[in-house]
Design an enzyme around this catalytic site. Structure first.
Site, short mmCIF file in Angstrom:
data_model
loop_
_atom_site.label_atom_id
_atom_site.label_comp_id
_atom_site.label_asym_id
_atom_site.label_seq_id
_atom_site.Cartn_x
_atom_site.Cartn_y
_atom_site.Cartn_z
N LYS A 171 45.83 71.30 -2.01
CA LYS A 171 44.69 71.35 -1.09
C LYS A 171 44.14 72.77 -1.13
O LYS A 171 44.68 73.67 -0.47
CB LYS A 171 45.18 70.99 0.31
CG LYS A 171 44.17 70.39 1.22
CD LYS A 171 43.10 71.22 1.75
CE LYS A 171 43.23 72.42 2.56
NZ LYS A 171 41.92 73.12 2.64
N GLY A 229 50.30 78.87 9.42
CA GLY A 229 51.69 78.81 8.95
C GLY A 229 52.59 78.18 10.01
O GLY A 229 53.43 77.33 9.72
N GLU A 246 53.73 82.14 3.02
CA GLU A 246 53.30 83.51 2.71
C GLU A 246 52.11 83.79 3.61
O GLU A 246 51.05 83.20 3.46
CB GLU A 246 52.94 83.58 1.22
CG GLU A 246 52.95 84.99 0.71
CD GLU A 246 51.61 85.65 0.87
OE1 GLU A 246 51.37 86.27 1.94
OE2 GLU A 246 50.81 85.54 -0.07
N CYS A 280 46.33 89.46 0.74
CA CYS A 280 47.48 89.43 1.66
C CYS A 280 48.29 90.72 1.55
O CYS A 280 48.81 91.21 2.53
CB CYS A 280 48.34 88.22 1.41
SG CYS A 280 48.59 87.87 -0.31
N GLU A 379 45.98 91.81 10.60
CA GLU A 379 45.24 91.74 9.34
C GLU A 379 43.75 91.65 9.64
O GLU A 379 43.31 90.72 10.30
CB GLU A 379 45.62 90.43 8.64
CG GLU A 379 46.46 90.60 7.44
CD GLU A 379 46.71 89.29 6.71
OE1 GLU A 379 46.73 88.21 7.33
OE2 GLU A 379 46.92 89.35 5.50
P1 NAP Z 1 43.83 79.67 7.08
O1 NAP Z 1 43.09 78.90 8.09
O2 NAP Z 1 45.26 79.94 7.30
O3 NAP Z 1 43.64 78.91 5.68
C1 NAP Z 1 44.59 78.86 4.62
C2 NAP Z 1 44.68 77.44 4.10
O4 NAP Z 1 45.21 76.57 5.11
C3 NAP Z 1 43.33 76.84 3.71
O5 NAP Z 1 43.49 75.99 2.59
C4 NAP Z 1 42.98 76.04 4.95
O6 NAP Z 1 42.05 75.02 4.69
C5 NAP Z 1 44.33 75.48 5.32
N1 NAP Z 1 44.45 75.02 6.70
C6 NAP Z 1 43.71 75.40 7.79
N2 NAP Z 1 44.12 74.74 8.88
C7 NAP Z 1 45.14 73.93 8.51
C8 NAP Z 1 45.98 73.00 9.19
N3 NAP Z 1 45.86 72.77 10.50
N4 NAP Z 1 46.93 72.34 8.48
C9 NAP Z 1 47.08 72.57 7.16
N5 NAP Z 1 46.30 73.41 6.46
C10 NAP Z 1 45.34 74.10 7.12
O7 NAP Z 1 43.10 81.02 6.81
P2 NAP Z 1 41.53 81.30 7.05
O8 NAP Z 1 41.05 80.76 8.35
O9 NAP Z 1 40.82 80.85 5.85
O10 NAP Z 1 41.57 82.85 7.20
C11 NAP Z 1 41.89 83.42 8.48
C12 NAP Z 1 42.75 84.62 8.31
O11 NAP Z 1 43.99 84.25 7.65
C13 NAP Z 1 42.21 85.68 7.41
O12 NAP Z 1 41.31 86.50 8.05
C14 NAP Z 1 43.47 86.38 6.98
O13 NAP Z 1 43.89 87.30 7.94
C15 NAP Z 1 44.47 85.29 6.89
N6 NAP Z 1 44.64 84.84 5.50
C16 NAP Z 1 45.71 85.30 4.81
C17 NAP Z 1 45.89 84.93 3.51
C18 NAP Z 1 47.04 85.41 2.73
O14 NAP Z 1 46.95 85.49 1.52
N7 NAP Z 1 48.15 85.71 3.35
C19 NAP Z 1 44.98 84.09 2.88
C20 NAP Z 1 43.89 83.61 3.61
C21 NAP Z 1 43.76 83.98 4.92
P3 NAP Z 1 40.46 75.23 4.96
O15 NAP Z 1 40.16 76.67 4.73
O16 NAP Z 1 39.86 74.33 3.94
O17 NAP Z 1 40.21 74.79 6.35
#
Ligand code: NAP
Ligand code: MG
Length: 477
Positions: A171, A229, A246, A280, A379
């Site tokens: 996904k 997470g 992660e 990250c 972050e």
């Molecule tokens: P996020 O919501 O954690 O998204 C990461 C992945 O999880 C995406 O594929 C997202 O899908 C999916 N996801 C979202 N809600 C979910 C749920 N309830 N159940 C299962 N999967 C779900 O991250 P983001 O909102 O895009 O970014 C927010 C913050 O997260 C960033 O500003 C950053 O601080 C952090 N982040 C960290 C990393 C890293 O590498 N550690 C990467 C991305 C973001 P959709 O996006 O399609 O909804």
């Protein structure tokens, strides 16, 4: 119009709905992806299960390795196409997009070579017994991929899972699906059996949640925010499904007065502006020994002021952020810094050619950030570097460990004893001495301490997480 990829075919979502795909460089829609739901996840899981119990389990480890090697070569042949796709979909400057493809090629190459080197052990036991272990694949693995490095995180996660003998349901983040869909097609073209790699697009709270809930998924690998997470962990816990998490970091660069600053400066800057800070392992804090704090800030400030931000195709130092919401997140953090009187040392420049609809943010260097401030704790996921001084080694360790994260740390010093003391005392999954990030480090185990998550991806170590250990005891007298 992009379709899901299930059972080696591009297919529409069952709901027939779609989500627009936006180019972050101008904010304009240029494609759309499937808005899938739990039914599509179910079809993908069934396909993966069929493959795992059928053709995939009949392949030897060496044959799996050959397939991965072929895929690595196929990705390399399509490097220009994939880099352009990623540049448009994610706003990555050309150099970054190309580096991501190169990393994907290396992940498949590395895991191709690892397939037939993953073995169990024989164990001493009582007389009359032979005891040994097998490393078995989990079965169907679920992969929730974020938008910041879609190809790299797909490569490290799916590459390792396939090498260990699993079949995958992926996904991607809805902001970054195009390259992953294309690579899944390339895998089918070079002989991966139907169901080995399935990709279902849609929103996290729908398809991501459905994947985490699905009883047919035997392991989940998640990279993203700590908030999601936790949700994944809670969902998976209901059926005791193992997860690898992660969850990012607030990684420090720790600079002692004896450091080679000419070597350190470009690395420190790159570690925060690479991918517009949406990394990250971004080095988002710089901790500097008091004696060189002001002079280092000055040099960093000059370098920040010279950074240029613009459309991905211009290939400048920094491209746009991924989406409007991410830009708002970063500008909210900066507004908070201003409100609390945190000093801005320097800012980069957004070039005049940058379209008004793009999500541009100039890199910002902040000084004297109090250790408990949100800018030193959370972050930002944007090109914002928080500097603070330290008195001595103990104080440096205290500041380095003062967040809930522990992903990566950089230590800059010429003192050999101090290098190793710092490496021991800093609580993070990777520590780099006089370098940072080690050029991508496909071979190097990667993962967190504390709220940065647990489990390790990358390197051979990842294969232990993508397998379960079975002990077989034979009594033969
Ligand atoms: P996020 O919501 O954690 O998204 C990461 C992945 O999880 C995406 O594929 C997202 O899908 C999916 N996801 C979202 N809600 C979910 C749920 N309830 N159940 C299962 N999967 C779900 O991250 P983001 O909102 O895009 O970014 C927010 C913050 O997260 C960033 O500003 C950053 O601080 C952090 N982040 C960290 C990393 C890293 O590498 N550690 C990467 C991305 C973001 P959709 O996006 O399609 O909804
Ligand atoms: Mg996009």
């Amino acid at each position: 119009m992009q379709l899901n990829f299930i059972d080696n075919y591009p297919v529409s979502s069952m709901s027939m709905r779609s989500i627009p795909v936006i180019d972050p460089s101008d904010g304009l829609v240029f494609d759309d992806i499937q808005h899938s739901d739990a039914q599509d996840i179910d079809a993908a899981v069934q396909s993966a299960r069929g493959c795992f119990e059928g053709p995939w389990s009949r392949l030897s480890a060496a044959e799996r390795g050959r397939l991965l090697q072929r895929l690595s070569a196929r990705v390399a042949e399509h490097a220009d196409e994939l880099a352009l796709l990623e540049q448009r979909d994610c706003g990555k400057p050309t150099k970054q997009a190309r580096a991501d493809v190169a990393a994907l090629v290396r992940y498949f190459e590395f895991y191709a070579g690892a397939c037939d080197k993953l073995h169990g052990e024989t164990l001493p036991y009582q007389s009359g017994y032979s005891v040994f272990t097998w490393r078995e694949p989990h079965g169907v693995t679920g992969h929730v991929i974020p938008w910041n490095y879609p190809m790299q995180i797909f490569g490290r996660s799916v590459g390792g899972a396939l090498a260990a003998g699993n079949c995958c349901v992926v996904k991607p983040a809805e902001d970054a699906c195009l390259s992953i869909l294309r690579v899944a097609q390339l895998a089918a073209d070079c002989g991966f059996p139907p169901g080995a790699i399935n990709v279902v697009t849609g929103f996290g709270h729908e398809v991501g949640q459905a994947l985490a809930e699905h009883p047919g998924v035997d392991h989940i690998s998640f990279t993203g925010s700590p908030r999601v997470g936790t949700l994944i962990q809670q969902t998976a816990a209901k059926r005791h499904c193992p997860v690898t998490l992660e969850l990012g970091g607030k990684s420090p660069q720790i600079v002692f007065a004896d450091a080679d600053l000419d070597a350190a400066l470009p690395v420190i800057i790159n570690a925060i502006v690479q991918n517009a800070g949406q990394t990250c392992s971004a080095g988002s804090r710089v901790l500097v020994e008091q004696a060189i704090y002001q002079p280092l800030l000055e040099r960093l400030g000059q370098a920040f002021a010279a950074l240029r931000v613009g459309p991905a195709g211009m290939d400048l130092d920094v491209g746009p952020l991924i989406r409007a919401g991410q830009k708002k997140r970063v500008t909210d953090f900066l507004a908070e810094a201003r409100r609390d009187g945190i000093r801005t040392v320097a800012e980069g420049e957004i070039v005049a050619e940058a379209p008004a609809g793009g999500y541009y943010q100039a890199p910002v260097l902040l000084a004297d950030v109090p250790v408990q401030h949100r800018l030193a704790q959370e972050e930002v996921f944007g090109p914002v570097l928080a500097a603070m001084p330290f008195r001595d080694e103990d104080h440096a360790v205290e500041l380095a460990n003062a967040t809930r994260f522990g992903l990566v740390a950089g230590v800059w010093t010429r003192d050999g004893g101090r290098q190793l003391r710092m490496a021991r005392r800093v609580r993070s999954g990777q520590v780099f001495i006089n370098n940072y990030g080690a050029g991508g480090g496909v071979e190097l185990p990667f993962g967190g301490y504390k709220s940065s998550g647990y489990g390790r991806e990358k390197g051979f170590e990842a294969l232990y997480g993508f397998t379960v250990l079975k002990t077989v005891a034979v009594r033969h007298g």
